[in-house]
Motif scaffolding. Structure first.
Motif, PDB file in Angstrom:
ATOM      1  N   ALA A  15      34.295  30.997  50.077  1.00  0.00           N
ATOM      2  CA  ALA A  15      33.503  31.266  51.189  1.00  0.00           C
ATOM      3  C   ALA A  15      33.802  32.136  52.204  1.00  0.00           C
ATOM      4  N   VAL A  16      35.014  32.240  52.387  1.00  0.00           N
ATOM      5  CA  VAL A  16      35.565  33.163  53.695  1.00  0.00           C
ATOM      6  C   VAL A  16      35.960  34.802  53.309  1.00  0.00           C
ATOM      7  N   TRP A  17      35.751  34.857  51.782  1.00  0.00           N
ATOM      8  CA  TRP A  17      35.997  36.359  51.663  1.00  0.00           C
ATOM      9  C   TRP A  17      35.241  37.356  52.247  1.00  0.00           C
ATOM     10  N   SER A  18      36.079  38.591  52.501  1.00  0.00           N
ATOM     11  CA  SER A  18      35.242  39.582  53.068  1.00  0.00           C
ATOM     12  C   SER A  18      34.276  40.361  52.200  1.00  0.00           C
ATOM     13  N   ASP A  19      33.559  41.379  52.692  1.00  0.00           N
ATOM     14  CA  ASP A  19      32.783  42.139  51.716  1.00  0.00           C
ATOM     15  C   ASP A  19      33.323  43.081  50.915  1.00  0.00           C
ATOM     16  N   ALA A  20      34.543  43.622  51.679  1.00  0.00           N
ATOM     17  CA  ALA A  20      35.759  44.634  50.652  1.00  0.00           C
ATOM     18  C   ALA A  20      36.151  43.713  49.726  1.00  0.00           C
ATOM     19  N   ALA A  21      36.503  42.446  49.710  1.00  0.00           N
ATOM     20  CA  ALA A  21      37.226  41.789  48.715  1.00  0.00           C
ATOM     21  C   ALA A  21      36.133  41.424  47.641  1.00  0.00           C
ATOM     22  N   LYS A  22      34.938  41.031  48.006  1.00  0.00           N
ATOM     23  CA  LYS A  22      33.852  41.109  47.045  1.00  0.00           C
ATOM     24  C   LYS A  22      33.724  42.268  46.163  1.00  0.00           C
ATOM     25  N   GLU A  23      33.793  43.350  46.812  1.00  0.00           N
ATOM     26  CA  GLU A  23      33.570  44.598  46.130  1.00  0.00           C
ATOM     27  C   GLU A  23      34.880  44.849  45.019  1.00  0.00           C
ATOM     28  N   THR A  24      35.957  44.499  45.685  1.00  0.00           N
ATOM     29  CA  THR A  24      37.159  44.722  44.997  1.00  0.00           C
ATOM     30  C   THR A  24      36.963  43.901  43.728  1.00  0.00           C
ATOM     31  N   THR A  25      36.634  42.752  43.554  1.00  0.00           N
ATOM     32  CA  THR A  25      36.501  41.618  42.515  1.00  0.00           C
ATOM     33  C   THR A  25      35.120  42.171  41.672  1.00  0.00           C
ATOM     34  N   LEU A  26      34.324  42.983  42.084  1.00  0.00           N
ATOM     35  CA  LEU A  26      33.310  43.115  41.279  1.00  0.00           C
ATOM     36  C   LEU A  26      33.828  44.585  40.450  1.00  0.00           C
ATOM     37  N   GLN A  27      34.793  45.279  41.166  1.00  0.00           N
ATOM     38  CA  GLN A  27      35.132  46.456  40.387  1.00  0.00           C
ATOM     39  C   GLN A  27      35.940  45.835  39.349  1.00  0.00           C
ATOM     40  N   ALA A  28      36.921  45.019  39.566  1.00  0.00           N
ATOM     41  CA  ALA A  28      37.793  44.391  38.657  1.00  0.00           C
ATOM     42  C   ALA A  28      36.886  43.783  37.420  1.00  0.00           C
ATOM     43  N   ALA A  29      35.801  42.994  37.667  1.00  0.00           N
ATOM     44  CA  ALA A  29      34.875  42.387  36.784  1.00  0.00           C
ATOM     45  C   ALA A  29      34.333  43.590  35.976  1.00  0.00           C
ATOM     46  N   GLU A  30      33.864  44.490  36.497  1.00  0.00           N
ATOM     47  CA  GLU A  30      33.134  45.893  35.716  1.00  0.00           C
ATOM     48  C   GLU A  30      34.413  46.393  34.959  1.00  0.00           C
ATOM     49  N   THR A  31      35.637  46.420  35.104  1.00  0.00           N
ATOM     50  CA  THR A  31      36.488  47.094  34.507  1.00  0.00           C
ATOM     51  C   THR A  31      36.767  46.256  33.130  1.00  0.00           C
ATOM     52  N   ALA A  32      36.539  44.924  33.340  1.00  0.00           N
ATOM     53  CA  ALA A  32      36.796  43.812  32.234  1.00  0.00           C
ATOM     54  C   ALA A  32      35.490  43.673  31.067  1.00  0.00           C
ATOM     55  N   GLY A  33      34.410  44.500  31.801  1.00  0.00           N
ATOM     56  CA  GLY A  33      33.312  44.514  30.844  1.00  0.00           C
ATOM     57  C   GLY A  33      32.123  43.509  31.215  1.00  0.00           C
ATOM     58  N   LEU A  34      32.129  42.906  32.308  1.00  0.00           N
ATOM     59  CA  LEU A  34      31.383  41.759  32.837  1.00  0.00           C
ATOM     60  C   LEU A  34      29.873  42.420  33.026  1.00  0.00           C
ATOM     61  N   GLY A  35      29.906  43.613  33.196  1.00  0.00           N
ATOM     62  CA  GLY A  35      28.542  44.024  33.692  1.00  0.00           C
ATOM     63  C   GLY A  35      27.952  45.124  32.679  1.00  0.00           C
ATOM     64  N   GLN A  36      28.536  44.851  31.280  1.00  0.00           N
ATOM     65  CA  GLN A  36      28.022  45.683  30.335  1.00  0.00           C
ATOM     66  C   GLN A  36      26.404  45.606  30.026  1.00  0.00           C
ATOM     67  N   ASN A  37      25.725  44.110  30.051  1.00  0.00           N
ATOM     68  CA  ASN A  37      24.417  43.974  29.961  1.00  0.00           C
ATOM     69  C   ASN A  37      23.564  43.903  31.044  1.00  0.00           C
ATOM     70  N   ALA A  38      24.043  43.507  32.372  1.00  0.00           N
ATOM     71  CA  ALA A  38      23.265  43.076  33.496  1.00  0.00           C
ATOM     72  C   ALA A  38      24.221  43.424  34.760  1.00  0.00           C
ATOM     73  N   PRO A  39      23.548  43.408  35.762  1.00  0.00           N
ATOM     74  CA  PRO A  39      24.479  43.598  37.030  1.00  0.00           C
ATOM     75  C   PRO A  39      25.098  42.100  37.302  1.00  0.00           C
ATOM     76  N   ILE A  40      26.348  42.167  37.901  1.00  0.00           N
ATOM     77  CA  ILE A  40      27.086  40.761  37.811  1.00  0.00           C
ATOM     78  C   ILE A  40      26.639  39.951  39.245  1.00  0.00           C
ATOM     79  N   LEU A  41      26.515  38.887  39.022  1.00  0.00           N
ATOM     80  CA  LEU A  41      26.025  38.123  40.032  1.00  0.00           C
ATOM     81  C   LEU A  41      27.305  37.459  40.806  1.00  0.00           C
TER      82      LEU A  41
END
Length: 448
Positions: free
Chosen positions: A164-190
């Protein structure tokens, strides 16, 4: 018409499967559901040592990686890693360079296997590899349960949990890692915050006691590494349950792992000089403490006898060792648990004050949220008219709530809980002033 042909008559949206990942500091969980019917499935079988499929039963898998060039993927993960081998742990916290919920506990008991402070790049790679392993395991599960063709023809929509207390920058870093892992292959990651996901599931299950419109409650997601909190006020009960945030989220490093570290410190101080004391002794004792004692201990239980195995140590009545067992007096157990429990109680009380409202209920979720001593201490520390609830589904509440949110985003017919507003974490404003002109302005309006 074959089953595969029937699938092709559905739109991509209708065929989609929503996958929720509760990416935790110490343990992570996965759940999935078809958008078509909304039936939820919790992944509770995991690969263990010597296995790459489903040989270990648990609601979650350890958030751990051990790089090994002999492995097909280049690393072992989760339950595949032997208990007595060094591995990467706690790397999730390094995704946010600004996340510093430091406590006296985290200073005194740093993780022996965590990354150096600020090592964000390595944390991002570890996260990508771990999330990729979760995705591959999920695909294996789907092929087993749905069939190879069905699994391959079905697009996946991922939703990921964050503190709950994560910064926007941390969320973006997590999203980038998730994209690298292939989680956004079919749809944007929520994304969804962990306590918000837990609240969604609790409200869906209607397990918040006798709350009414206008009542405020606190969600305490007590995990292995962190404890996260958030508060909501109920605005509507029917036909859709609607809530609004009552206070911003808060959190700190005071999860149940610190109980383990305090117990290890206790063992080494008490038995470290005994002949035969070695790492195996610590490992066996820690397993008993982790799986039973720290969860079950309560001062309400009279004349309780606690013990842990201490293989290799001789009988010693003065130390309480007999037949390879160490007896733990209840007072010793309480002293091990108390500083960590105190931190959590303080967090909950601070969150209650930040709402500026009367809090009617506190819901404990997460693995640490199942502690009987934590439940007891909170009930002693909050007003009598504040209910402290401990649902049986606490460990999987976050991943199941995230799944419900993902389903609702994909198809509103699955929505029965709605968050209407949030408390602003940041405010943007602009100072402006006009040069004083005594011909136009009153002297009383002049700034010094």
């Amino acid at each position: 018409m074959s089953f595969v042909d029937q699938l092709k008559t559905l739109s991509l949206h209708e065929r989609r499967i929503v996958v929720a990942i509760d990416f935790g500091t110490t343990f992570s969980g996965v759940a999935w559901a078809k958008v078509l019917d909304g039936h939820t499935n919790l992944v509770d079988l995991w690969p263990a040592a010597g296995s790459h499929l489903t040989s270990r039963n648990s609601e979650k898998a350890p958030t751990e990686i051990l790089y090994d060039e002999d492995e097909p993927a280049g690393f072992k993960w989760g339950f595949q890693i032997p208990r007595d081998v060094d591995r990467h742990q706690w790397f999730k916290l390094n995704l946010d360079s600004k996340y510093n919920p430091t406590t006296e506990l985290s200073k005194r008991y740093p993780s022996p296997n965590s990354l150096p402070s600020g090592n964000q790049h390595m944390a991002q790679q570890l996260t990508a590899d771990y999330l990729g392993a979760l995705k591959k395991h999920l695909l294996d599960i789907l092929q087993i349960q749905l069939g190879k063709h069905h699994a391959e023809e079905t697009p996946l929509q991922f939703i990921l949990t964050v503190p709950a207390v994560w910064s926007d920058a941390a969320k973006e870093t997590t999203l980038q890692a998730a994209e690298t892992a292939g989680l956004g292959q079919n749809a944007p990651i929520l994304m969804i915050s962990e306590p918000e996901a837990a609240a969604t599931y609790a409200l869906h299950r209607k397990k918040l006691g006798d709350l009414s419109i206008g009542d405020t409650f606190v969600i305490c997601d007590a995990g292995g590494g962190t404890v996260d909190l958030i508060s909501y006020t109920i605005e509507q009960l029917e036909p859709t349950l609607q809530v609004k945030e009552a206070a911003p989220g808060s959190g700190a490093l005071c999860g149940s792992t610190y109980l383990n570290r305090r117990f290890q410190e206790f063992l080494e101080s008490k038995l470290g000089q005994e002949l035969g004391f070695e790492q195996e002794t610590v490992n066996d004792a820690m397993k008993k403490f982790d799986e039973e004692i720290k969860r079950e201990y309560s001062t309400d239980v009279k004349n309780a006898n606690y013990w842990v195995p201490v293989p290799g140590l001789s009988n010693n009545p003065e130390l309480g060792i007999r037949r390879n067992k160490l007896t733990l007096p209840p007072d010793d157990v309480r002293e091990i648990l108390k500083p960590v429990i105190d931190e959590v109680v303080k967090l909950v009380r601070d969150q209650m004050r930040s709402t500026n409202k009367e809090v009617k209920a506190i819901l404990l979720v997460g693995g640490f949220g199942g502690s009987q001593y934590l439940l007891q201490r909170l009930r002693e520390s909050v007003p009598k008219n504040t209910a402290v609830l401990q649902p049986g589904y606490g460990w999987s509440a976050v991943v199941q709530g995230a799944l419900l949110r993902g389903l609702a985003d994909c198809n509103p017919q699955h929505s029965n809980v709605r968050l209407t507003s949030r408390v602003a974490r940041k405010h943007v404003g602009r100072f402006c002033s006009i040069e004083f002109d005594e011909a136009k302005h009153l002297m009383s309006r002049r700034c010094a």
